[in-house]
Design an enzyme around this catalytic site. Structure first.
Site, PDB file in Angstrom:
ATOM      1  N   CYS A  86       0.839  -1.198   0.000  1.00 27.39           N
ATOM      2  CA  CYS A  86       0.000   0.000   0.000  1.00 27.39           C
ATOM      3  C   CYS A  86       0.878   1.254   0.000  1.00 27.39           C
ATOM      4  O   CYS A  86       1.730   1.415   0.881  1.00 27.39           O
ATOM      5  CB  CYS A  86      -0.934   0.018   1.204  1.00 27.39           C
ATOM      6  SG  CYS A  86      -1.987   1.485   1.252  1.00 27.39           S
ATOM      7  N   LYS A 135       0.994  -9.653  -1.131  1.00 24.16           N
ATOM      8  CA  LYS A 135       0.975  -8.653  -2.198  1.00 24.16           C
ATOM      9  C   LYS A 135       2.004  -7.583  -1.850  1.00 24.16           C
ATOM     10  O   LYS A 135       1.964  -7.024  -0.752  1.00 24.16           O
ATOM     11  CB  LYS A 135      -0.407  -8.021  -2.362  1.00 24.16           C
ATOM     12  CG  LYS A 135      -0.498  -7.116  -3.585  1.00 24.16           C
ATOM     13  CD  LYS A 135      -1.914  -6.591  -3.829  1.00 24.16           C
ATOM     14  CE  LYS A 135      -2.036  -5.949  -5.205  1.00 24.16           C
ATOM     15  NZ  LYS A 135      -1.094  -4.855  -5.451  1.00 24.16           N
ATOM     16  N   ASN A 166       1.337  -7.618 -11.614  1.00 27.37           N
ATOM     17  CA  ASN A 166       0.381  -6.557 -11.324  1.00 27.37           C
ATOM     18  C   ASN A 166       0.996  -5.211 -11.674  1.00 27.37           C
ATOM     19  O   ASN A 166       2.187  -5.008 -11.498  1.00 27.37           O
ATOM     20  CB  ASN A 166       0.003  -6.625  -9.826  1.00 27.37           C
ATOM     21  CG  ASN A 166      -0.955  -5.532  -9.391  1.00 27.37           C
ATOM     22  OD1 ASN A 166      -0.726  -4.872  -8.384  1.00 27.37           O
ATOM     23  ND2 ASN A 166      -2.024  -5.331 -10.120  1.00 27.37           N
ATOM     24  N   GLY A 167       0.168  -4.308 -12.170  1.00 30.85           N
ATOM     25  CA  GLY A 167       0.629  -2.961 -12.482  1.00 30.85           C
ATOM     26  C   GLY A 167       0.306  -2.555 -13.896  1.00 30.85           C
ATOM     27  O   GLY A 167       0.880  -3.078 -14.852  1.00 30.85           O
ATOM     28  N   GLY A 203      -6.293  -4.386 -11.446  1.00 32.21           N
ATOM     29  CA  GLY A 203      -6.926  -3.512 -10.472  1.00 32.21           C
ATOM     30  C   GLY A 203      -7.773  -2.445 -11.117  1.00 32.21           C
ATOM     31  O   GLY A 203      -8.900  -2.673 -11.535  1.00 32.21           O
ATOM     32  N   ARG A 204      -7.200  -1.240 -11.240  1.00 31.46           N
ATOM     33  CA  ARG A 204      -7.973  -0.072 -11.661  1.00 31.46           C
ATOM     34  C   ARG A 204      -8.677  -0.250 -13.000  1.00 31.46           C
ATOM     35  O   ARG A 204      -9.788   0.242 -13.201  1.00 31.46           O
ATOM     36  CB  ARG A 204      -7.064   1.162 -11.719  1.00 31.46           C
ATOM     37  CG  ARG A 204      -6.558   1.613 -10.365  1.00 31.46           C
ATOM     38  CD  ARG A 204      -5.488   2.687 -10.500  1.00 31.46           C
ATOM     39  NE  ARG A 204      -4.296   2.174 -11.155  1.00 31.46           N
ATOM     40  CZ  ARG A 204      -3.412   2.937 -11.801  1.00 31.46           C
ATOM     41  NH1 ARG A 204      -3.602   4.231 -11.901  1.00 31.46           N
ATOM     42  NH2 ARG A 204      -2.341   2.411 -12.352  1.00 31.46           N
TER      43      ARG A 204
END
Length: 339
Positions: free
Chosen positions: A106, A146, A206-207, A230-231
């Site tokens: 985070c 994560k 991820n990313g 994700g987004r």
């Protein structure tokens, strides 16, 4: 201790897909919406905050206890107090969770300044202790992590990867930026590829996975076991179905903008909606429309007008104008750049 078997995937012959945990987004309602358009293999909850006085958040817990999507749900925790992480793990194991996921990525300053989330990447010795205690508390439940490449740099990256091996972590979701990078700048997929070679568990890349084509490219480049989106799943909830189509070398089914309008309605449909102040409803919907708009209008007019809307009626009128005017128009397969 040997690694634990992960839950079964939807398609045993295809790479894994997962919806990334996003605070204030990946609640029970959003998981159900995503499932309607094509579930990922795995869901991860918003993070349970863990400290001396913490208790299990009932709203986050509902995404486990009331989840009828048929897909496994991992419970994510964020914190740095080892006794309280152990206590919370034991509490969560009373429920039907797929496993425990530890948030070590985070990038919110209010989190990492407390040495939680991405702040843990600065303290490998503490990570070592946390991994050991949680692995013991979990017994035969999967333990996943994560994380990002590091805090300001990658100085601790390989050390933490070795800890992942030492404690037989069952799945690593790796965002290819540092904590300080937040969501800006290029994603270092080469270092994700290095992690794939170094750790003994499956790795989810991820990313900035904004499309099915990009997901395939990243899988090829990194050798990862799967992808975590994700987004861009906010703007395109069909993305997991599209990734599977691309993996099978099938043409990707176009999504009419009329279906995007239906998706927006689905986001709004909750029993609590009439009791939520209009300003809050509009603000919540704009959070999603910020991403949806990037695949709707290449000129950015929809995005600009949507952001200016003050009432729900005004917001829906703008949605209708852009999404229902032409039934032949479809959602872009990747977000328009430069908006």
């Amino acid at each position: 201790m040997p690694q634990v078997s992960l839950p079964r995937t939807l398609h045993l012959n295809l790479p894994l897909t997962a919806l990334a945990p996003m605070q204030d987004v990946t609640n029970l309602k959003f998981m159900k919406v995503i499932a309607h358009y094509g579930s990922p293999d795995y869901f991860f909850t918003e993070y349970f905050r863990v400290n001396e006085t913490s208790r299990l958040n009932p709203n986050i817990l509902a995404s486990i206890t009331e989840n009828d999507t048929g897909r496994p749900v991992f419970a994510q925790m964020i914190g740095e107090s080892i006794p309280d992480l152990v206590r919370t793990t034991q509490e969560l194991c009373r429920y039907n969770i797929a496993g425990i996921d530890l948030n070590m990525g985070c990038p919110a300053p209010r989190i990492y300044r407390k040495q939680a989330g991405g702040g843990l990447l600065k303290e490998p010795a503490k990570v070592d202790r946390i991994f050991g205690e949680l692995r013991q508390a979990l017994n035969d439940r999967p333990f996943t992590v994560k994380m990002r490449l590091g805090f300001e740099n990658t100085d601790t990256f390989y050390q933490i990867l070795d800890l992942i091996n030492r404690h037989s972590i069952d799945l690593l979701s790796l965002h290819g930026r540092t904590v300080v990078d937040r969501y800006h700048g290029p994603v270092n997929y080469d270092l994700i590829a290095e992690a794939v070679k170094r750790v003994n568990c499956p790795v989810l890349a991820n990313g900035n996975l904004y499309s099915a084509a990009q997901a395939l490219s990243v899988l090829y480049q990194t050798g990862a076991a799967g992808v975590m989106v994700g987004r861009w799943a906010i703007g395109n909830p069909w993305i997991f179905a599209q990734i599977r189509q691309a993996l099978r070398s099938e043409p990707i089914t176009p999504v009419p903008l009329t279906e995007v309008r239906n998706y927006i309605d689905r986001l709004c449909q909750t029993p609590q909606a009439p009791y939520i102040p209009e300003r809050a409803r509009v603000g919540y919907l704009k959070l999603f429309l910020n991403y949806i708009a990037l695949g709707v209008d290449s000129q950015g007019h929809f995005l600009r007008l949507m952001r200016q809307a003050q009432t729900q009626a005004e917001l829906f009128e703008i949605c209708d104008r852009f999404l229902l005017a032409d039934s032949t128009q479809t959602l872009a397969l990747a977000p328009y750049s430069g908006i």
